[in-house]
Design a protein around this motif. Sequence first.
Motif, PDB file in Angstrom:
ATOM      1  N   THR A 137     100.957  11.244 132.644  1.00  0.00           N
ATOM      2  CA  THR A 137     101.303  12.550 132.081  1.00  0.00           C
ATOM      3  C   THR A 137     100.069  13.446 132.158  1.00  0.00           C
ATOM      4  O   THR A 137      98.954  12.999 131.921  1.00  0.00           O
ATOM      5  N   ARG A 169     103.136  18.575 131.626  1.00  0.00           N
ATOM      6  CA  ARG A 169     103.533  19.138 130.329  1.00  0.00           C
ATOM      7  C   ARG A 169     102.917  20.519 130.154  1.00  0.00           C
ATOM      8  O   ARG A 169     101.742  20.725 130.465  1.00  0.00           O
ATOM      9  N   THR A 206     100.004  18.613 123.691  1.00  0.00           N
ATOM     10  CA  THR A 206     100.889  18.233 124.798  1.00  0.00           C
ATOM     11  C   THR A 206     101.076  16.723 124.851  1.00  0.00           C
ATOM     12  O   THR A 206     102.042  16.246 125.423  1.00  0.00           O
TER      13      THR A 206
END
Lengths: 266, 235, 490
Positions: A137, A169, A206
């Motif tokens: 991520t 993100r 995030t």
Amino acid sequence: MKVSIFTTCMMDLMFPQVGQDMVEVLERLGCTVDVPSNQICCGQPTFNSGYVKASWSVMHNQIDALSAIDCDYIVCPAGSCTAILKEYPQLLVDDPTDPNGTYMKQAKILSAKIYEFSQFIWRVLGIADCGATLTDTATYHRSCHMTRLLGERETPFWLLQHVKGLEMRHLPGIQYCCGFGGTFSVKEHEISELMVTSKVQHIEETGAHILISCDPGCLMNIGGRFNRLGKAIKIMHLAQVLNHDVDESRIKKVSEVAAPAPAPFP
Amino acid sequence: MTIQNREKFLNHLAERLNQPRHQLADHPYQQVNDLPQQTLKDKTAAELFSLAKKNSEALPVSFYETTLADLPQLLTDYIEKSGGGPVLLPTSERFNDFNLTTWQKEIAANQAVTYWRPDASREENLKVAETANISISFADFLLAESGTITVSSSPGQGRALHFLPTHYLSIVPRSRIVPRSTQAVAWYEKERAAGRLDSSAIHFITGPSNSGDIEMQLVTGVHGPLDVAYVVVND
Amino acid sequence: MGLSTSTLPFKERIAKAASDQFAHGSIAKAQDVQYDKRETARAELGHWEDWRKLGQSIRQHVLNYLPDYLEEFSDNVDKRGGNVFFAQTTEEANDFILDIIKQQKGQHVVKSKSMVTSELGLDEKIDALPDVSVLETDLAEFILEEDDWDEPSHIVFPAIHKNRDQVQEIFKKIGYQGDNDPKRMARFARKYLREQFLAADIGITGCNFAIADSGLINLDTNEGNADLADSIPKTQIVVMGMERLVPSMKEAEILDNMLARSAVGQKLTTYVTFEGQKTAQESDGPENFYVVILDNNRSRALGTEFQEILQCIRCGACLNVCPVYRQIGGHGYGSLYPGPVGAVLSPILGGYEQFGELPYASSLCAACTETCPVLIPLHNLLIKHREVETDRLKMMHGFNDFQMRVVGMGTRSPFMFKMALRFKHFGLGPWTHHRPVTATNFFAYNGAMITNGPGMVGGWTDVRDLPAPPKHHDDFRVWFKQHKKGGNPQ
């Protein structure tokens, strides 16, 4: 296609592996890469601090160095330095040390040839997918100069969309400066601290493991603050992402993928 | 009256600009594009009406559409709903245009009605405006883009009539709905140039008085009326 | 108060601002709220970039012919029966205004929001007159006045640093008994201010734009207080900066639209008023109408590289996008004009000695330049100020001049730079410490971080760790040479 790398002093001094990744990505995409040897710095540290007189010779050196090697394009790993080089013709208008306009003439040529790394790949090479895989991520920090001075707010996002396994993100408060600002970060470090602390908070919100950017200065600032606070983050320049775990058979042109949406406001 | 210290002041500026004075006649301002004139230009009258309604109601403004025949009843109902008089009315020929002369008499019989009078003093007119619960004005235009009515001051319809009463209603003919402020300003400039308009104040009013000064929470009715109504009369 | 809003040194102001948690949060919230409203309002209008060019062209044209427009405007005010006073300095302006108040035997002065009167420090001067009261009627400025003349911290939202509880406490002192609900507090202020308005004999207003071809002034407010101030009192005094001119109502209208969208995200402010001396037949409005036109060093910018700052229409959008303003608020700047516009304007109006730090209080992120409705290149003007300070005035302002000159040398001489590349790792050796590395993928030689560097590096390491630079054999240039030869050094 002959490409010169505008290394930037920041990459030379602090981020050597970004240069390596950049060279490998560009060569993989068919470029012949060279690094003009006498280049140093675009001149922002002194120019932006008001030492304009001291900056003429810095810019002249950069112009001489980058003009020394014949190339089709100049590619740079920093949005900010790219923007200032693009602005050279405007900055040199007031240059009293260039009475014959020799540097101005060269500056205009360089200004037309220079691209930031991500925009060069998408807009010049026409490559959408570099074949990279990164299963993790991440969030992307947009640098102010790349966005507002260079006017590039899309290509990093578009390229990241094609990195296999990468979950991007959205970074809240993406429009706010991280507090780097070159010498600002040392001269006004009290204000800079407030700004970078706020940026760290937004990045933490995030929940992403990786912070990606196209400006080494911002990465050094935000990463340094993370480290000082003892908080975990992995910082990556876009070139490192695009050179990660590459499957060359997956490389795709812009014309082979669906047209991307314009970068969302802001 | 008087102008003081002008020559020295302006000569200093001209010196700073490194340019002699009185160059303007040869260099008037030229608009670099015609966006003000183009914006919303292609809307039909019906589209402008619904835009005006939508934008007014969003302010919020109570927006009424009515006919000449129904106007008197609408006004009477509005006054009752707003808690009755004192009602402040302008002294205006336009009551005739809207067939309201009979209504004027009727309403005066049922409610306390006062007038902004051309022959009254500042103090007298301010007094009636301050004590009025409701005031009614005649507007020159309704701007579709912003839900704005425009009014111009006259001896019979002074400035404070629009600001001091608690409730405020303005009447505008449907034919006076224009796209935006551009058209209203063009008209005011034309009328002034032709000597047909002698107003010392032109007000563009977009809904009720409001403020976001405390924690940016929008509250209405800080100085001016607490609520505002527009009545568009089909003509 | 005047232009300066603080007697503290710059760094102390920053520390104070940084510690004010409420102000901090409320400014961030306000910026975020305004962000959405402003961008929506601009997008709705469409062709925003062309509107900006239009706005810029009006403002630049007016500045280029400013003496002519001021002459035309003052002639037209005069024709309507009004008076115009040109004031070079704040003293001249204040003396004139106080004279008018005395001449008119004014007792109750009401004011609507005007930055220029704050620049004059006018309120305190009126307050000092015997038997004359002065009241700020803009809700925010009223709150500040009742809080013993607290300093404004924003040019559009002066009391942005106060929360509802603080307002409640302030209002209690003048008889408020309710809770902290903004609506109830606003109603209380309405009633309180209404009584004062009705007793007022002199109204002082600012001026958003002065219309040259009619002698009218243009006022934009949401509250309507300017309209009461120009309706009720017999005497109106308009105080304006000399650059507020527009050719006609046409251009004022264009700028009014851009101002409202930029300042508060509205299509127009609730009240857009064009007004002047009342006609003989009208009963309200000013029968004594005065316009005070102030220079106060604005002319220093005229004809220079700083002229563009006078294009400003005071929308405050540059404050609302500024990441520095977000952190230090208006009080951190110590000037009546804070934020990017203030950092450019304050040194011009008040000099570099007092405001020389402000141009450095910016990371040059250019958010201000990007949002300015009249295309003022704000961040470039900040650099120009820095240039004046360092190259022309040789001011230090805490900046390490020697070190910057070394940076200058290091970045223009390939020889020195290559030497630096070769020795940088050792040069910083003494300050390099092993420390847990939580921010990974820095080069961070051997996992070492610099945590308390020397000189300018110290400014960096006060806040952040600095990865120890790579050793020479790990440099990109060294790698590239090997790479070109066909072998990778890893």
